[in-house]
Motif scaffolding. Structure first.
Motif, PDB file in Angstrom:
ATOM      1  N   PHE A 123       0.829  -1.202   0.000  1.00 34.94           N
ATOM      2  CA  PHE A 123       0.000   0.000   0.000  1.00 34.94           C
ATOM      3  C   PHE A 123       0.867   1.257   0.000  1.00 34.94           C
ATOM      4  CE2 PHE A 123      -2.612   3.196   2.282  1.00 34.94           C
ATOM      5  CZ  PHE A 123      -3.704   3.237   1.439  1.00 34.94           C
ATOM      6  N   MET A 124       1.920   1.232   0.827  1.00 36.50           N
ATOM      7  CA  MET A 124       2.826   2.369   0.916  1.00 36.50           C
ATOM      8  C   MET A 124       3.472   2.660  -0.452  1.00 36.50           C
ATOM      9  SD  MET A 124       6.436   2.723   2.966  1.00 36.50           S
ATOM     10  CE  MET A 124       7.208   1.550   1.868  1.00 36.50           C
ATOM     11  N   TYR A 125       3.983   1.618  -1.085  1.00 38.79           N
ATOM     12  CA  TYR A 125       4.663   1.841  -2.361  1.00 38.79           C
ATOM     13  C   TYR A 125       3.710   2.229  -3.477  1.00 38.79           C
ATOM     14  CZ  TYR A 125       9.354   1.042  -0.880  1.00 38.79           C
ATOM     15  OH  TYR A 125      10.567   1.204  -0.261  1.00 38.79           O
ATOM     16  N   VAL A 126       2.529   1.681  -3.494  1.00 37.63           N
ATOM     17  CA  VAL A 126       1.555   2.060  -4.517  1.00 37.63           C
ATOM     18  C   VAL A 126       1.215   3.546  -4.374  1.00 37.63           C
ATOM     19  CG1 VAL A 126      -0.863   1.763  -5.223  1.00 37.63           C
ATOM     20  CG2 VAL A 126       0.598  -0.245  -4.872  1.00 37.63           C
ATOM     21  N   ARG A 127       0.944   3.984  -3.141  1.00 33.19           N
ATOM     22  CA  ARG A 127       0.592   5.394  -2.918  1.00 33.19           C
ATOM     23  C   ARG A 127       1.772   6.314  -3.216  1.00 33.19           C
ATOM     24  NH1 ARG A 127      -2.946   7.145   1.688  1.00 33.19           N
ATOM     25  NH2 ARG A 127      -3.298   8.775   0.172  1.00 33.19           N
ATOM     26  N   ARG A 128       2.953   5.932  -2.742  1.00 37.70           N
ATOM     27  CA  ARG A 128       4.135   6.772  -2.983  1.00 37.70           C
ATOM     28  C   ARG A 128       4.434   6.898  -4.466  1.00 37.70           C
ATOM     29  NH1 ARG A 128       9.079   5.306   1.101  1.00 37.70           N
ATOM     30  NH2 ARG A 128       8.351   6.514   2.871  1.00 37.70           N
ATOM     31  N   LEU A 129       4.507   5.769  -5.147  1.00 39.81           N
ATOM     32  CA  LEU A 129       4.850   5.808  -6.573  1.00 39.81           C
ATOM     33  C   LEU A 129       3.808   6.562  -7.382  1.00 39.81           C
ATOM     34  CD1 LEU A 129       6.322   2.236  -7.118  1.00 39.81           C
ATOM     35  CD2 LEU A 129       7.552   4.423  -7.036  1.00 39.81           C
ATOM     36  N   ALA A 130       2.535   6.357  -7.061  1.00 38.56           N
ATOM     37  CA  ALA A 130       1.483   7.095  -7.779  1.00 38.56           C
ATOM     38  C   ALA A 130       1.660   8.593  -7.583  1.00 38.56           C
ATOM     39  CB  ALA A 130       0.108   6.640  -7.297  1.00 38.56           C
ATOM     40  N   PHE A 131       1.929   9.020  -6.355  1.00 39.83           N
ATOM     41  CA  PHE A 131       2.112  10.444  -6.072  1.00 39.83           C
ATOM     42  C   PHE A 131       3.347  10.977  -6.798  1.00 39.83           C
ATOM     43  CE2 PHE A 131       3.673  14.106  -3.750  1.00 39.83           C
ATOM     44  CZ  PHE A 131       2.521  14.856  -3.587  1.00 39.83           C
ATOM     45  N   ILE A 132       4.435  10.248  -6.747  1.00 40.18           N
ATOM     46  CA  ILE A 132       5.683  10.685  -7.379  1.00 40.18           C
ATOM     47  C   ILE A 132       5.519  10.785  -8.890  1.00 40.18           C
ATOM     48  CG2 ILE A 132       8.063   9.955  -7.870  1.00 40.18           C
ATOM     49  CD1 ILE A 132       8.055   8.839  -4.923  1.00 40.18           C
ATOM     50  N   LEU A 133       4.891   9.773  -9.478  1.00 36.60           N
ATOM     51  CA  LEU A 133       4.700   9.778 -10.929  1.00 36.60           C
ATOM     52  C   LEU A 133       3.688  10.838 -11.366  1.00 36.60           C
ATOM     53  CD1 LEU A 133       4.721   5.930 -11.601  1.00 36.60           C
ATOM     54  CD2 LEU A 133       6.556   7.582 -12.085  1.00 36.60           C
ATOM     55  N   ASN A 134       2.580  10.948 -10.643  1.00 37.62           N
ATOM     56  CA  ASN A 134       1.550  11.935 -11.007  1.00 37.62           C
ATOM     57  C   ASN A 134       2.035  13.369 -10.869  1.00 37.62           C
ATOM     58  OD1 ASN A 134      -0.317   9.967 -11.647  1.00 37.62           O
ATOM     59  ND2 ASN A 134      -1.234   9.955  -9.610  1.00 37.62           N
ATOM     60  N   ASN A 135       2.956  13.584  -9.949  1.00 39.01           N
ATOM     61  CA  ASN A 135       3.481  14.937  -9.732  1.00 39.01           C
ATOM     62  C   ASN A 135       4.839  15.148 -10.382  1.00 39.01           C
ATOM     63  OD1 ASN A 135       1.501  16.382  -7.821  1.00 39.01           O
ATOM     64  ND2 ASN A 135       1.678  14.316  -6.991  1.00 39.01           N
ATOM     65  N   ARG A 136       5.284  14.174 -11.151  1.00 38.58           N
ATOM     66  CA  ARG A 136       6.551  14.239 -11.897  1.00 38.58           C
ATOM     67  C   ARG A 136       7.708  14.721 -11.014  1.00 38.58           C
ATOM     68  NH1 ARG A 136       2.770  16.139 -15.962  1.00 38.58           N
ATOM     69  NH2 ARG A 136       2.638  14.529 -17.573  1.00 38.58           N
ATOM     70  N   ILE A 137       7.835  14.062  -9.866  1.00 42.15           N
ATOM     71  CA  ILE A 137       8.898  14.420  -8.927  1.00 42.15           C
ATOM     72  C   ILE A 137      10.180  13.706  -9.341  1.00 42.15           C
ATOM     73  CG2 ILE A 137       9.648  14.282  -6.516  1.00 42.15           C
ATOM     74  CD1 ILE A 137       6.640  14.394  -5.774  1.00 42.15           C
ATOM     75  N   ASP A 138      11.236  14.462  -9.454  1.00 44.13           N
ATOM     76  CA  ASP A 138      12.545  13.900  -9.796  1.00 44.13           C
ATOM     77  C   ASP A 138      13.011  13.018  -8.632  1.00 44.13           C
ATOM     78  OD1 ASP A 138      15.152  13.348 -10.577  1.00 44.13           O
ATOM     79  OD2 ASP A 138      15.873  15.394 -10.265  1.00 44.13           O
ATOM     80  N   PRO A 139      13.310  11.734  -8.886  1.00 43.62           N
ATOM     81  CA  PRO A 139      13.742  10.835  -7.809  1.00 43.62           C
ATOM     82  C   PRO A 139      14.950  11.355  -7.029  1.00 43.62           C
ATOM     83  CG  PRO A 139      13.264   9.576  -9.775  1.00 43.62           C
ATOM     84  CD  PRO A 139      13.196  11.038 -10.159  1.00 43.62           C
TER      85      PRO A 139
END
Length: 140
Positions: free
Chosen positions: A23-39
């Motif tokens: 759940f943590m990774y799904v939410r984190r990755l979705a947020f990072i990808l949707n907001n185009r955050i540079d890793p």
């Protein structure tokens, strides 16, 4: 009583930990990808926490919680199994602990109502300390 029954709540708590991790990774990755955050911008835990909103970080905090007091639960279950001290009181207490931890995780990962979350945490802790004291008295 079958001593291996104590392994069921032990594995249930492991599965809860896995579910929170996913759940943590799904939410984190979705947020990072949707907001185009540079890793690279979130390369450290401090940077990650400063970028992600609390509702996204709550599952990460809950995952950390699942590696605190629950580690004692794992040890207690293994001691119960190894010493063959499993009885219905220990088994029901173990399931109560897992149920309360599941409620705690559900609250922490969703609404995060602190009073409810604390109540589930506190009750689960009381159950854990009950198991601890009862086991200590029975084996010592």
């Amino acid at each position: 009583m079958e001593h291996n029954l104590i392994l069921q709540p032990l594995f249930a708590l492991i599965m809860l930990t896995a579910i929170v991790w996913i759940f943590m990774y799904v939410r984190r990755l979705a947020f990072i990808l949707n907001n185009r955050i540079d890793p690279q911008r979130i390369a450290t835990p401090e940077q990650l926490n400063s970028v992600l909103p609390a509702e996204i970080n709550n599952s990460s905090n809950n995952l950390k919680n699942l590696f605190e007091l629950p580690t004692l639960f794992y040890i207690l279950c293994l001691i119960l199994f190894a010493t063959q001290h499993v009885d219905m009181i220990f088994l029901y207490s173990a399931w109560a602990y897992v149920g309360l931890r599941a409620i705690h995780s559900l609250i922490h990962c969703t609404t995060n109502v602190v009073n409810l979350r604390f109540a589930a945490y506190f009750l689960s802790s009381l159950v854990l300390w009950f198991i601890t004291v009862r086991l200590a008295v029975s084996v010592l």
